[in-house]
Write a protein that holds these residues in place. Structure first.
Motif, PDB file in Angstrom:
ATOM      1  N   LEU A  15      33.275  19.157 -22.697  1.00 18.72           N
ATOM      2  CA  LEU A  15      34.256  19.988 -22.471  1.00 18.72           C
ATOM      3  C   LEU A  15      34.384  21.750 -23.602  1.00 18.72           C
ATOM      4  O   LEU A  15      34.643  22.233 -23.527  1.00 18.72           O
ATOM      5  CB  LEU A  15      35.141  20.517 -21.566  1.00 18.72           C
TER       6      LEU A  15
ATOM      7  N   THR B 213      44.557  20.360 -10.154  1.00 17.63           N
ATOM      8  CA  THR B 213      44.374  19.713 -11.031  1.00 17.63           C
ATOM      9  C   THR B 213      45.414  18.772  -9.990  1.00 17.63           C
ATOM     10  O   THR B 213      45.388  17.458  -9.674  1.00 17.63           O
ATOM     11  CB  THR B 213      44.349  19.506 -12.294  1.00 17.63           C
TER      12      THR B 213
ATOM     13  N   SER C 175      41.160  18.804 -20.671  1.00 22.82           N
ATOM     14  CA  SER C 175      40.118  18.534 -19.439  1.00 22.82           C
ATOM     15  C   SER C 175      40.072  17.151 -20.320  1.00 22.82           C
ATOM     16  O   SER C 175      39.319  15.880 -18.831  1.00 22.82           O
ATOM     17  CB  SER C 175      38.784  19.123 -19.658  1.00 22.82           C
TER      18      SER C 175
ATOM     19  N   CYS D  84      35.344  25.086 -13.149  1.00 25.39           N
ATOM     20  CA  CYS D  84      36.434  24.538 -13.717  1.00 25.39           C
ATOM     21  C   CYS D  84      37.357  25.573 -14.864  1.00 25.39           C
ATOM     22  O   CYS D  84      38.328  25.179 -15.295  1.00 25.39           O
ATOM     23  CB  CYS D  84      35.227  23.730 -15.099  1.00 25.39           C
ATOM     24  N   TYR D  85      37.270  27.132 -14.580  1.00 27.08           N
ATOM     25  CA  TYR D  85      37.936  27.942 -15.438  1.00 27.08           C
ATOM     26  C   TYR D  85      38.153  28.858 -14.926  1.00 27.08           C
ATOM     27  O   TYR D  85      40.022  29.394 -15.280  1.00 27.08           O
ATOM     28  CB  TYR D  85      36.747  28.787 -16.732  1.00 27.08           C
TER      29      TYR D  85
ATOM     30  N   VAL E 284      41.849  29.538 -18.488  1.00 29.93           N
ATOM     31  CA  VAL E 284      41.886  28.541 -17.898  1.00 29.93           C
ATOM     32  C   VAL E 284      42.655  29.257 -16.173  1.00 29.93           C
ATOM     33  O   VAL E 284      44.232  28.984 -16.536  1.00 29.93           O
ATOM     34  CB  VAL E 284      41.785  27.412 -17.829  1.00 29.93           C
TER      35      VAL E 284
ATOM     36  N   CYS F 109      35.251  17.854 -12.648  1.00 30.16           N
ATOM     37  CA  CYS F 109      35.296  19.184 -12.528  1.00 30.16           C
ATOM     38  C   CYS F 109      33.562  19.532 -12.758  1.00 30.16           C
ATOM     39  O   CYS F 109      33.192  20.348 -11.505  1.00 30.16           O
ATOM     40  CB  CYS F 109      35.787  19.932 -12.489  1.00 30.16           C
TER      41      CYS F 109
ATOM     42  N   GLN G 140      40.872  13.044 -18.160  1.00 30.89           N
ATOM     43  CA  GLN G 140      39.459  11.918 -18.328  1.00 30.89           C
ATOM     44  C   GLN G 140      39.340  10.318 -18.977  1.00 30.89           C
ATOM     45  O   GLN G 140      39.412   9.910 -18.019  1.00 30.89           O
ATOM     46  CB  GLN G 140      37.897  12.995 -18.929  1.00 30.89           C
TER      47      GLN G 140
ATOM     48  N   TYR H 113      39.549  16.298 -12.866  1.00 23.07           N
ATOM     49  CA  TYR H 113      38.723  14.716 -13.333  1.00 23.07           C
ATOM     50  C   TYR H 113      37.556  15.268 -12.608  1.00 23.07           C
ATOM     51  O   TYR H 113      37.773  15.365 -11.178  1.00 23.07           O
ATOM     52  CB  TYR H 113      39.427  13.762 -12.731  1.00 23.07           C
TER      53      TYR H 113
ATOM     54  N   GLY I 260      43.942  22.323 -17.850  1.00 19.71           N
ATOM     55  CA  GLY I 260      42.854  21.594 -17.875  1.00 19.71           C
ATOM     56  C   GLY I 260      42.122  22.093 -16.661  1.00 19.71           C
ATOM     57  O   GLY I 260      42.538  22.465 -15.324  1.00 19.71           O
ATOM     58  N   SER I 261      41.214  20.937 -16.373  1.00 21.45           N
ATOM     59  CA  SER I 261      40.882  20.991 -15.344  1.00 21.45           C
ATOM     60  C   SER I 261      40.700  20.243 -14.846  1.00 21.45           C
ATOM     61  O   SER I 261      41.228  18.590 -15.013  1.00 21.45           O
ATOM     62  CB  SER I 261      39.071  21.674 -15.511  1.00 21.45           C
TER      63      SER I 261
END
Length: 203
Positions: free
Chosen positions: A45, A171, A79, A118-119, A163, A105, A83, A103, A100-101
C-alpha cells in the motif's frame, strides 16, 4: 534514539533505498530491527517509512519468540499497521491507526482504483470480517481472539480527502467484531485533513 546509522542496515536488507526499518524498542534499549520491503504482499500500500513498531513500555518478559510491541501508522502506514496488528495479534499490545483501511481491503473486490474502496469507502465489512477469519483458518495469521483485549485508537479527520472518513468507519466496524468496545477508541470528529494529529484538537 536508535543505534542504527544510515549505513547500518540488517543483512536481510540489500540496500537502504528499498527497505525501511521498523525498530523494536524495549523500555531501556533497542532490541533489534526488521527490514521490510517497500512493496509486495501486505506491504504494497505504500512506503513503510511512516509505520513504526515500538516496544510497549513497562516490564515484559521478552524472549526471542515473543516481543510485545505496539504498532502505529498514518495513511499507507495505517493500513500496514492494521495488517501487523491482525497478523501478529498474539504479540501486539496496542495500536494507533490514522487514515488507514480495513484489514484485507486490497484483497477484496473494488479495493484499489479505479473503484478505490480502500481510499473512498465502500468495503463490504462483512466480507472483510470473513476474510480475516479465513486467513486464520488457513494458518496465515494469529488467532484473532487475541485482539479482544488490545487497546486500539482510530483517527481520521473530517477534511481528509485522501482517505475518506468512511474508510475508517468501516475499519472501526471490522475491528468491532474482534476488539472489546471498551478497548476500541475512535476519534473522527476533528476538522483535520490527511495528517497525523498531534493533539486531536481543532485544525
Amino acid at each position: 534514539s536508535s543505534n542504527f546509522g544510515q549505513s547500518d542496515h540488517p543483512p536481510s536488507c540489500p540496500a537502504p533505498d528499498i527497505c525501511c526499518f521498523c525498530v523494536f524498542l524495549s523500555p531501556s534499549s533497542v532490541r533489534g530491527a526488521m527490514a521490510l520491503p517497500r512493496s509486495g504482499g501486505a506491504m504494497s500500500l505504500g512506503c513503510c517509512s511512516i509505520a513504526v513498531l515500538i516496544g510497549s513500555v513497562g516490564s515484559w518478559n521478552v524472549t526471542e519468540r515473543h516481543i510485545p510491541i505496539t504498532v502505529s501508522g498514518q495513511s499507507a502506514g495505517g493500513s500496514m499497521a492494521i495488517q501487523h496488528l491482525v497478523a501478529f495479534s498474539r504479540s501486539v499490545v496496542g495500536a494507533a491507526l490514522a487514515a488507514g483501511s480495513p484489514y484485507g481491503c486490497g484483497a477484496l473486490p473494488g479495493g484499489h482504483v479505479p473503484v478505490g474502496n480502500c481510499y473512498y469507502g465502500g468495503t463490504d465489512v462483512d466480507a472483510a470480517i470473513q476474510y480475516l477469519w479465513s486467513r486464520f483458518e488457513e494458518g496465515l495469521i494469529d488467532n484473532p481472539v487475541h485482539l479482544k483485549s488490545t487497546p486500539v485508537v482510530l483517527f481520521n479527520g473530517k477534511r481528509d480527502w485522501e482517505v475518506y472518513p468512511k474508510v475508517m468507519r468501516e475499519t472501526w466496524r471490522q475491528l468491532s467484531a474482534f476488539v472489546d468496545a471498551s478497548k476500541l477508541e475512535r476519534v473522527f470528529h476533528t476538522r483535520a485533513s490527511h495528517v497525523w494529529s498531534l493533539d486531536h484538537g481543532p485544525c
